[in-house]
Design a protein around this motif. Structure first.
Motif, short mmCIF file in Angstrom:
data_model
loop_
_atom_site.label_atom_id
_atom_site.label_comp_id
_atom_site.label_asym_id
_atom_site.label_seq_id
_atom_site.Cartn_x
_atom_site.Cartn_y
_atom_site.Cartn_z
N THR A 55 -99.77 -10.08 3.40
CA THR A 55 -100.04 -8.92 4.25
C THR A 55 -99.21 -7.71 3.84
O THR A 55 -99.70 -6.58 3.89
N LEU A 56 -97.98 -7.95 3.43
CA LEU A 56 -97.11 -6.85 3.03
C LEU A 56 -97.66 -6.12 1.81
O LEU A 56 -97.84 -4.90 1.82
N LEU A 57 -97.93 -6.86 0.73
CA LEU A 57 -98.43 -6.24 -0.49
C LEU A 57 -99.82 -5.64 -0.28
O LEU A 57 -100.15 -4.58 -0.83
N GLY A 58 -100.63 -6.33 0.53
CA GLY A 58 -101.97 -5.81 0.80
C GLY A 58 -101.92 -4.47 1.50
O GLY A 58 -102.74 -3.57 1.23
N GLY A 59 -100.96 -4.29 2.42
CA GLY A 59 -100.82 -3.02 3.11
C GLY A 59 -100.44 -1.90 2.16
O GLY A 59 -100.95 -0.77 2.28
N ILE A 60 -99.55 -2.20 1.21
CA ILE A 60 -99.15 -1.19 0.22
C ILE A 60 -100.32 -0.85 -0.69
O ILE A 60 -100.56 0.32 -1.02
N THR A 61 -101.07 -1.89 -1.10
CA THR A 61 -102.24 -1.67 -1.97
C THR A 61 -103.28 -0.82 -1.25
O THR A 61 -103.88 0.09 -1.84
N GLU A 62 -103.49 -1.11 0.03
CA GLU A 62 -104.45 -0.34 0.81
C GLU A 62 -104.05 1.14 0.88
O GLU A 62 -104.89 2.03 0.74
N SER A 63 -102.76 1.38 1.07
CA SER A 63 -102.27 2.75 1.13
C SER A 63 -102.55 3.49 -0.17
O SER A 63 -102.98 4.64 -0.17
N ALA A 64 -102.30 2.81 -1.31
CA ALA A 64 -102.53 3.43 -2.62
C ALA A 64 -104.02 3.65 -2.89
O ALA A 64 -104.42 4.67 -3.46
N ALA A 65 -104.85 2.68 -2.49
CA ALA A 65 -106.29 2.78 -2.75
C ALA A 65 -106.93 3.88 -1.90
O ALA A 65 -107.74 4.66 -2.40
N LYS A 66 -106.55 3.95 -0.64
CA LYS A 66 -107.15 4.95 0.25
C LYS A 66 -106.80 6.36 -0.18
O LYS A 66 -107.58 7.29 0.02
N SER A 67 -105.62 6.52 -0.78
CA SER A 67 -105.21 7.86 -1.19
C SER A 67 -106.13 8.43 -2.26
O SER A 67 -106.21 9.65 -2.43
N MET A 68 -106.82 7.54 -2.99
CA MET A 68 -107.73 7.98 -4.05
C MET A 68 -109.18 7.65 -3.73
O MET A 68 -110.04 7.71 -4.61
N ASN A 69 -109.42 7.26 -2.47
CA ASN A 69 -110.78 6.90 -2.03
C ASN A 69 -111.38 5.79 -2.88
O ASN A 69 -112.57 5.80 -3.20
N ILE A 70 -110.55 4.82 -3.26
CA ILE A 70 -111.02 3.67 -4.04
C ILE A 70 -111.49 2.60 -3.06
O ILE A 70 -110.77 2.27 -2.12
N PRO A 71 -112.67 2.05 -3.25
CA PRO A 71 -113.18 1.01 -2.34
C PRO A 71 -112.23 -0.18 -2.28
O PRO A 71 -111.89 -0.77 -3.31
N PHE A 72 -111.78 -0.51 -1.08
CA PHE A 72 -110.85 -1.63 -0.93
C PHE A 72 -110.85 -2.11 0.51
O PHE A 72 -110.69 -1.31 1.44
N ILE A 73 -111.09 -3.39 0.69
CA ILE A 73 -111.05 -4.00 2.01
C ILE A 73 -109.81 -4.89 2.07
O ILE A 73 -109.72 -5.90 1.36
N ASN A 74 -108.87 -4.51 2.89
CA ASN A 74 -107.60 -5.23 2.94
C ASN A 74 -107.66 -6.37 3.94
O ASN A 74 -107.99 -6.18 5.10
N GLY A 88 -89.64 -7.15 -4.32
CA GLY A 88 -91.06 -7.06 -4.64
C GLY A 88 -91.75 -5.91 -3.95
O GLY A 88 -92.55 -5.20 -4.55
N SER A 89 -91.43 -5.69 -2.67
CA SER A 89 -92.08 -4.60 -1.94
C SER A 89 -91.64 -3.24 -2.45
O SER A 89 -92.45 -2.31 -2.55
N ALA A 90 -90.36 -3.12 -2.80
CA ALA A 90 -89.87 -1.83 -3.29
C ALA A 90 -90.54 -1.45 -4.61
O ALA A 90 -90.92 -0.28 -4.81
N LYS A 91 -90.67 -2.41 -5.51
CA LYS A 91 -91.33 -2.12 -6.80
C LYS A 91 -92.79 -1.75 -6.59
O LYS A 91 -93.30 -0.82 -7.21
N TRP A 92 -93.46 -2.49 -5.71
CA TRP A 92 -94.89 -2.23 -5.52
C TRP A 92 -95.11 -0.89 -4.83
O TRP A 92 -96.12 -0.22 -5.06
N ILE A 118 -97.94 -11.73 -10.28
CA ILE A 118 -97.54 -12.65 -11.35
C ILE A 118 -96.24 -12.16 -11.99
O ILE A 118 -95.26 -12.91 -12.12
N GLY A 119 -96.23 -10.90 -12.40
CA GLY A 119 -95.03 -10.36 -13.05
C GLY A 119 -93.84 -10.27 -12.14
O GLY A 119 -92.69 -10.40 -12.56
N ASP A 120 -94.10 -10.07 -10.84
CA ASP A 120 -93.02 -9.89 -9.88
C ASP A 120 -92.27 -11.18 -9.57
O ASP A 120 -91.17 -11.14 -9.03
N SER A 121 -92.84 -12.33 -9.90
CA SER A 121 -92.23 -13.61 -9.52
C SER A 121 -91.57 -14.36 -10.67
O SER A 121 -90.51 -14.96 -10.50
#
Length: 520
Positions: free
Chosen positions: A194-213, A414-418, A445-448
């Motif tokens: 949920t944490l990473l998905g929220g960050i991804t959603e924030s980045a995707a919405k900023s560019m109007n990229i289709p994304f369902i979190n 992990g959250s800070a890098k993402w 994958i790279g983060d772990s």
């Protein structure tokens, strides 16, 4: 205990440690990044920098040509608006609510002792030849309890190996690497999803990229990754490290030590009743999901791509965790009275305090980065550069994983890098048709994989102290070189195996989660 010819390795580790020590705390790092973005917006905005590109129309009927200019944020109007919306920008930061809700539930469950009892029961009842593999599975899944799971996996690994007459240091390192190196993988949906998905959603919405979190966007791949990591833990522990570490051990835990790792009658009772409660919760969820007119289905009678079930999965998990925690706590005698419930929930939130603090400057960095239109400039420019380099598909995916794994050596959060990388690479990779969910998977994958070999990892004192506890009288003192000489084989095996899994997944074009694919 280990080979002596490792001068080059010690030099390498010392070099990484010196570099890592110069990286500021994420709180200050985001403050610096905010200053950099503001300065760049002023410079490039004054210069009139822009990009022109083709974008999809909002109605999806075709492509239109767009020209985007860098916005100068150091203008009177923008700064006044920032002051007025200072609090709103922070409290509407996507990951905040998700983290707080999940940490309340998961932390509550952890505080009752449920995770400890469950993992002890799982491992202590396993046949000896399966202990290592099961330790790998449980170690990976322990991340549902966040950082506490890593400590527990190492502790129980040492105790189990000691009880079996094997080197407890080997067991401690195996559990530690499974829990830390496989931190993003799991068989169970965790707060990381949920944490990473929220960050991804924030980045995707900023560019109007289709994304369902929803928390399960990487679930299929992460289930496979859990099994792969457990297999690697078994291979390294049983076939590789024994060449350098004694597999036998003269240490014998006394009966009191062993009993402390065994389940008590109250814990057994708690697990039994909480297991029944969990099954009842699952039955209730299935009753709301399976029928075509189920309460958690959408108006069309489907679950994907959007439905109350997928969109409300955080709520579902919260209820399940709380019910299981209450039943276990009451049955095991941990929760003496009802007023203990909110007290235990408060303790669960303590683990998220550092993230809440770091999120303050991070929220403004994301806001500045998006408002300046630098993300658009960078995404379009980066996409064009990638196209000119003819780097896409598998080579691009591998290159990104390697980049993240290298950065993770010096910045383990992990959250800070993402928070830094998502606004750059989610839009950039969308240009080459990678979905935001797949970009997030590559990051995970790279983060772990390099967590166990990071010289700036705050778990180092914990694992070294545990190794010292089991060190024989005639054995040399445990140092960083000792620890990393044992953890490097795990990290290398994780990286190679997950790369192979990733390439195979891409070639076959398999879905990475329910309703989510590799490509847009």
């Amino acid at each position: 205990m280990l080979g002596k010819k490792r001068n080059w390795f010690f030099s390498f580790i010392n070099g990484i440690e010196k570099v890592g020590n110069h990286i500021p705390h994420p709180f200050f790092l985001f403050m610096v990044l905010c200053g950099i973005v503001l300065a760049l917006s002023f410079i490039f905005g004054t210069m009139g920098m822009s990009v022109t590109y083709l974008a999809a129309e909002e109605n999806g009927n075709g492509l239109i040509e767009k020209t985007v200019f860098v916005e100068n944020l150091l203008q009177r109007g923008y700064l006044q608006n920032l002051i007025c919306n200072f609090v709103e920008i922070y409290v509407t930061f996507s990951p905040l609510g998700l983290v707080m809700v999940m940490m309340i539930a998961v932390g509550f469950l952890q505080e009752t002792g449920f995770f400890d009892a469950l993992m002890k029961k799982t491992l202590m009842n396993a046949p000896a030849y399966l202990v290592t593999f099961i330790l790998g599975i449980v170690g990976v899944c322990a991340n549902i309890a966040s950082n506490a799971g890593i400590v527990f996996a190492a502790t129980i690994g040492a105790a189990l190996f000691a009880a079996l007459g094997r080197n407890p240091i080997l067991g401690a390192v195996a559990g530690y690497c499974a829990g830390h190196g496989g931190f993003s993988a799991n068989l169970i949906i965790s707060g990381t999803d949920t944490l990473l998905g929220g960050i991804t959603e924030s980045a995707a919405k900023s560019m109007n990229i289709p994304f369902i979190n929803q928390p399960m966007i990487n679930y299929f791949f992460m289930v496979a990754a859990t099994l792969v990591i457990a297999f690697c833990v078994t291979v390294v522990t049983e076939l590789i490290l024994p060449k350098y570490v004694k597999t036998g051990w003269s240490y014998k835990a006394d009966s009191q030590d062993i009993r402390t790792e065994m389940l008590s009658a109250s814990e057994e009772k708690g697990l039994e009743r909480s297991g029944i409660a969990f099954l009842l919760c699952v039955a209730g969820i299935l009753w709301c999901v399976i029928p075509s007119d189920g309460f958690l289905r959408n108006d069309n009678g489907t679950l994907l791509p959007n439905s109350p079930f997928t969109d409300g999965l955080v709520f579902v998990l919260f209820i399940v965790f709380v019910v299981v925690a209450v039943v276990y706590g009451k049955s095991a005698g941990v929760l003496k009275k009802n007023s203990d419930i909110p007290k235990f929930m408060e303790k669960g939130l303590k683990g998220s305090l550092s993230f809440l603090i770091v999120s303050l400057p991070a929220a403004y960095f994301i806001q500045f980065f998006n408002d300046s239109k630098l993300a658009t400039i960078l995404a379009v420019t980066g996409g064009k550069l990638l196209q000119k380099m003819n780097l896409s598909g598998i080579p691009l995916a591998i290159a990104f994983v390697l980049l993240v794994s290298l950065l993770n050596m010096f910045m383990t959060s992990g959250s800070a890098k993402w928070l830094i990388l998502a606004p750059i690479f989610v839009p950039m990779f969308s240009v080459v048709n990678f979905s935001p969910a797949f970009t997030q998977l590559l990051y995970r994958i790279g983060d772990s994989v390099t967590n166990p070999i990071s010289p700036v990892n705050f778990f180092l004192p914990v694992i070294i102290g545990l190794m010292e506890q089991y060190r024989g009288k005639n054995e040399p003192e445990v140092r960083l070189g000792t620890l990393f000489s044992m953890t490097v084989p795990y990290s290398i095996s994780f990286l190679i195996a997950l790369m192979v899994l990733l390439v195979g997944w891409m070639i076959l074009g398999l879905p990475i989660g329910p309703g989510t694919s590799i490509l847009l």
